[in-house]
Design a protein around this motif. Structure first.
Motif, PDB file in Angstrom:
ATOM      1  N   LEU A  90       0.919  -1.366  -0.035  1.00 52.57           N
ATOM      2  CA  LEU A  90      -0.567  -0.469   0.209  1.00 52.57           C
ATOM      3  C   LEU A  90       0.851   1.472   0.101  1.00 52.57           C
ATOM      4  CD1 LEU A  90      -2.214   1.504   0.110  1.00 52.57           C
ATOM      5  CD2 LEU A  90      -2.209   1.021   2.789  1.00 52.57           C
ATOM      6  N   ILE A  91       2.039   1.192   0.966  1.00 47.96           N
ATOM      7  CA  ILE A  91       2.829   2.533   0.677  1.00 47.96           C
ATOM      8  C   ILE A  91       3.498   2.923  -0.476  1.00 47.96           C
ATOM      9  CG2 ILE A  91       4.847   3.199   2.072  1.00 47.96           C
ATOM     10  CD1 ILE A  91       4.025   2.077   4.530  1.00 47.96           C
ATOM     11  N   THR A  92       3.832   1.808  -0.871  1.00 44.81           N
ATOM     12  CA  THR A  92       4.626   1.694  -2.096  1.00 44.81           C
ATOM     13  C   THR A  92       3.718   1.872  -3.435  1.00 44.81           C
ATOM     14  OG1 THR A  92       4.846  -0.463  -2.036  1.00 44.81           O
ATOM     15  CG2 THR A  92       6.309   0.913  -1.517  1.00 44.81           C
ATOM     16  N   GLY A  93       2.536   2.413  -3.741  1.00 48.56           N
ATOM     17  CA  GLY A  93       1.574   2.409  -4.693  1.00 48.56           C
ATOM     18  C   GLY A  93       0.814   1.407  -5.026  1.00 48.56           C
ATOM     19  N   ARG A  94       1.216   0.121  -4.303  1.00 48.14           N
ATOM     20  CA  ARG A  94       0.993  -1.462  -5.685  1.00 48.14           C
ATOM     21  C   ARG A  94      -0.394  -1.486  -5.366  1.00 48.14           C
ATOM     22  NH1 ARG A  94       2.905  -6.044  -3.096  1.00 48.14           N
ATOM     23  NH2 ARG A  94       1.478  -7.158  -5.208  1.00 48.14           N
ATOM     24  N   TYR A  95      -0.950  -0.398  -4.993  1.00 48.98           N
ATOM     25  CA  TYR A  95      -3.035  -0.547  -4.797  1.00 48.98           C
ATOM     26  C   TYR A  95      -3.251   0.539  -3.925  1.00 48.98           C
ATOM     27  CZ  TYR A  95      -0.944  -4.171  -1.299  1.00 48.98           C
ATOM     28  OH  TYR A  95      -0.429  -4.884  -0.539  1.00 48.98           O
ATOM     29  N   ASP A  96      -4.402   0.557  -3.678  1.00 45.18           N
ATOM     30  CA  ASP A  96      -5.464   2.410  -3.633  1.00 45.18           C
ATOM     31  C   ASP A  96      -5.523   1.772  -2.283  1.00 45.18           C
ATOM     32  OD1 ASP A  96      -4.378   3.565  -5.450  1.00 45.18           O
ATOM     33  OD2 ASP A  96      -6.870   2.259  -6.556  1.00 45.18           O
ATOM     34  N   THR A  97      -6.052   1.153  -1.836  1.00 46.60           N
ATOM     35  CA  THR A  97      -5.947   0.819  -0.128  1.00 46.60           C
ATOM     36  C   THR A  97      -6.525  -0.736   0.074  1.00 46.60           C
ATOM     37  OG1 THR A  97      -7.966   1.071   1.159  1.00 46.60           O
ATOM     38  CG2 THR A  97      -8.500   0.388  -1.088  1.00 46.60           C
ATOM     39  N   VAL A  98      -6.179  -0.971   1.148  1.00 46.22           N
ATOM     40  CA  VAL A  98      -6.774  -2.414   2.229  1.00 46.22           C
ATOM     41  C   VAL A  98      -7.787  -2.358   2.851  1.00 46.22           C
ATOM     42  CG1 VAL A  98      -6.099  -3.449   3.295  1.00 46.22           C
ATOM     43  CG2 VAL A  98      -4.040  -2.758   2.491  1.00 46.22           C
ATOM     44  N   ILE A  99      -8.803  -3.231   1.611  1.00 41.97           N
ATOM     45  CA  ILE A  99      -9.806  -4.022   2.396  1.00 41.97           C
ATOM     46  C   ILE A  99      -9.769  -4.993   2.334  1.00 41.97           C
ATOM     47  CG2 ILE A  99     -12.699  -3.564   2.942  1.00 41.97           C
ATOM     48  CD1 ILE A  99     -12.291  -1.069   1.191  1.00 41.97           C
ATOM     49  N   GLY A 100      -9.218  -5.527   4.197  1.00 41.17           N
ATOM     50  CA  GLY A 100      -8.944  -7.156   3.934  1.00 41.17           C
ATOM     51  C   GLY A 100      -9.024  -7.053   5.759  1.00 41.17           C
ATOM     52  N   SER A 101     -10.286  -7.273   6.071  1.00 39.33           N
ATOM     53  CA  SER A 101     -10.058  -7.188   7.613  1.00 39.33           C
ATOM     54  C   SER A 101      -9.278  -7.286   8.436  1.00 39.33           C
ATOM     55  CB  SER A 101     -10.649  -8.134   8.028  1.00 39.33           C
ATOM     56  OG  SER A 101     -12.029  -8.905   7.328  1.00 39.33           O
ATOM     57  N   MET A 102      -8.277  -5.962   8.064  1.00 39.68           N
ATOM     58  CA  MET A 102      -7.347  -5.221   9.319  1.00 39.68           C
ATOM     59  C   MET A 102      -7.408  -4.811  10.031  1.00 39.68           C
ATOM     60  SD  MET A 102      -3.955  -2.985   7.661  1.00 39.68           S
ATOM     61  CE  MET A 102      -3.297  -4.283   7.229  1.00 39.68           C
ATOM     62  N   SER A 103      -6.990  -5.025  11.889  1.00 39.08           N
ATOM     63  CA  SER A 103      -7.200  -4.817  12.915  1.00 39.08           C
ATOM     64  C   SER A 103      -6.238  -3.416  13.089  1.00 39.08           C
ATOM     65  CB  SER A 103      -6.919  -5.447  13.906  1.00 39.08           C
ATOM     66  OG  SER A 103      -5.636  -6.284  13.163  1.00 39.08           O
ATOM     67  N   ILE A 104      -7.069  -2.623  13.642  1.00 38.17           N
ATOM     68  CA  ILE A 104      -6.605  -1.343  13.915  1.00 38.17           C
ATOM     69  C   ILE A 104      -5.557  -1.754  15.201  1.00 38.17           C
ATOM     70  CG2 ILE A 104      -6.852   1.554  13.889  1.00 38.17           C
ATOM     71  CD1 ILE A 104      -9.545   0.791  12.898  1.00 38.17           C
ATOM     72  N   THR A 105      -4.213  -1.260  14.517  1.00 37.35           N
ATOM     73  CA  THR A 105      -3.175  -1.312  15.927  1.00 37.35           C
ATOM     74  C   THR A 105      -2.309   0.131  15.932  1.00 37.35           C
ATOM     75  OG1 THR A 105      -0.934  -2.617  14.481  1.00 37.35           O
ATOM     76  CG2 THR A 105      -3.126  -3.567  15.512  1.00 37.35           C
ATOM     77  N   GLU A 106      -1.852   0.499  17.473  1.00 41.59           N
ATOM     78  CA  GLU A 106      -0.852   1.457  17.016  1.00 41.59           C
ATOM     79  C   GLU A 106       0.397   1.128  16.087  1.00 41.59           C
ATOM     80  OE1 GLU A 106      -1.843   3.970  18.971  1.00 41.59           O
ATOM     81  OE2 GLU A 106      -3.756   3.416  18.817  1.00 41.59           O
ATOM     82  N   GLU A 107       0.822   0.004  16.217  1.00 41.64           N
ATOM     83  CA  GLU A 107       2.185  -0.193  15.150  1.00 41.64           C
ATOM     84  C   GLU A 107       1.268   0.260  14.373  1.00 41.64           C
ATOM     85  OE1 GLU A 107       5.937  -0.785  14.780  1.00 41.64           O
ATOM     86  OE2 GLU A 107       4.813  -0.846  16.528  1.00 41.64           O
ATOM     87  N   ARG A 108      -0.177  -0.377  13.092  1.00 41.40           N
ATOM     88  CA  ARG A 108      -0.490  -0.390  12.084  1.00 41.40           C
ATOM     89  C   ARG A 108      -0.409   1.882  11.893  1.00 41.40           C
ATOM     90  NH1 ARG A 108      -3.615  -5.322  11.499  1.00 41.40           N
ATOM     91  NH2 ARG A 108      -2.153  -7.371  11.153  1.00 41.40           N
ATOM     92  N   LYS A 109      -0.777   2.326  12.635  1.00 39.50           N
ATOM     93  CA  LYS A 109      -0.988   3.519  12.559  1.00 39.50           C
ATOM     94  C   LYS A 109      -0.304   4.228  12.395  1.00 39.50           C
ATOM     95  CE  LYS A 109      -4.988   5.438  15.280  1.00 39.50           C
ATOM     96  NZ  LYS A 109      -5.172   5.082  16.081  1.00 39.50           N
ATOM     97  N   LYS A 110       0.731   4.098  12.795  1.00 44.24           N
ATOM     98  CA  LYS A 110       2.005   5.287  11.884  1.00 44.24           C
ATOM     99  C   LYS A 110       2.523   4.400  11.083  1.00 44.24           C
ATOM    100  CE  LYS A 110       4.620   3.412  16.794  1.00 44.24           C
ATOM    101  NZ  LYS A 110       5.443   2.877  17.332  1.00 44.24           N
TER     102      LYS A 110
END
Length: 257
Positions: A90-110
Motif C-alpha cells: 500500500l505504501i509503495t503504491g501497488r494499490y489504493d487501499t486495503v479492505i481485508g479485515s485489518m485490525s487497527i493497531t497503534e503500530e499500523r497507525k504509524k
C-alpha cells in the motif's frame, strides 16, 4: 528479529522507496481521474475474501470494497497479495487501499491511516474436539498455528510459550488442526465460527476472556483527508441505507456491526 522490528523495518524500507514531494495531490483525485479503486486483500480469509469454484475472489470484504468503489464513482479492482507484505504494498503504491479485515493497531497507525472501523472482532483459540485441552495455559510447549503477519501471530509470539507454525491463510490452518498436525490455532473468531458451521469441523473454542478484541478498519496511505472523508461517507451511507447489513447477512449470517 522480533515481529514488531520486522514490521517497522519493512515499513521504513517501503517509505524510502516513495518519491518525496512537498505538496502531493490527495489520492481521491488520482483515483477518480483513473476511474478505478484498487483494493488489496489476502484472498485466503473466508468468508471475508477467498477464491470460489469459478476462480473469482469473493466474500464480505470484496462486496464492501466494491460498494465503496461504486459510491466513489469508480470501478473496483480486487488485488490479492500475501498478508505479511500488504502494508508495504500500500505504501509503495501497488494499490489504493486495503479492505481485508485489518485490525487497527497503534503500530499500523504509524504507517497508514484508517477509515472506519467497519466491524469489531477478536482473537480466539481453537483446538480439536476431544483433545483434552481446556485452557490456553495447557498449550504451553505445544504447536500453535497462526496466519503470518496477522494480529494473532503477534499475540501468540508475545506469550513466549508456544511453538509457532505460520500459515498463509485460515483454510490450511484448519486442515492441519483437524488432521492433528498442530495442537491449536489462534485466529479471528468470526471466520472460524463460519467455517465450523459450514463444514461441521471437529473443532471447539477455548473460552478465554483475556484475549484481545479490536476494531477492524480500511487502510489508506497517510495524508489523504479527502479520500478518507469520501470513503467514510460511503461506508456511513451503506450502514444507514441497509446495504452493509445485506452484505453482512449474505456472508456471515448476521449483522457483524
Amino acid at each position: 528479529m522480533k515481529l514488531k522490528q520486522v514490521f517497522s523495518a519493512v515499513v521504513m524500507a517501503a517509505a524510502i522507496c516513495l518519491p518525496f514531494t512537498s505538496a502531493q495531490a490527495d489520492d481521491l483525485q488520482k483515483i477518480q481521474n483513473a476511474g478505478k479503486l484498487s483494493i488489496a486483500m489476502s484472498g485466503a480469509f473466508p468468508p471475508f475474501s477467498f477464491v470460489d469454484e469459478n476462480n473469482q475472489v469473493v466474500g464480505f470484504d470484496v462486496d464492501i470494497g466494491s460498494e465503496i468503489a461504486r459510491r466513489l464513482k469508480t470501478t473496483p479492482v480486487i488485488v490479492t497479495t500475501a498478508w505479511d507484505g500488504i502494508i508495504a504494498g500500500l505504501i509503495t503504491g501497488r494499490y489504493d487501499t486495503v479492505i481485508g479485515s485489518m485490525s487497527i493497531t497503534e503500530e499500523r497507525k504509524k504507517a497508514v491511516d484508517f477509515v472506519g472501523p467497519y466491524y469489531r472482532s477478536g482473537l480466539a483459540v481453537f483446538v480439536h474436539k476431544g483433545s483434552g485441552i481446556t485452557t490456553v495455559g495447557a498449550l504451553k510447549g505445544k504447536t500453535v498455528g497462526v496466519t503470518l503477519g496477522e494480529a494473532a501471530e503477534k499475540w501468540a509470539r508475545d506469550q513466549n510459550k508456544f511453538n509457532i507454525r505460520t500459515y498463509k491463510g485460515l483454510p490450511e490452518m484448519l486442515l492441519d488442526l483437524t488432521a492433528g498436525r498442530i495442537d491449536a490455532i489462534v485466529a479471528d473468531d468470526i471466520p472460524v465460527f463460519v467455517a465450523m458451521a459450514k463444514s461441521n469441523a471437529p473443532v471447539e473454542q477455548i473460552k478465554d476472556d483475556t484475549l484481545p478484541r479490536y476494531d477492524v478498519g480500511i487502510a489508506i496511505r497517510k495524508n489523504n483527508p479527502e479520500l478518507a472523508a469520501a470513503m467514510q461517507k460511503a461506508l456511513d451511507d451503506m450502514m444507514a441505507d441497509g446495504t452493509y447489513e445485506s452484505i453482512s447477512k449474505k456472508w456471515i449470517g448476521y449483522d457483524i456491526r
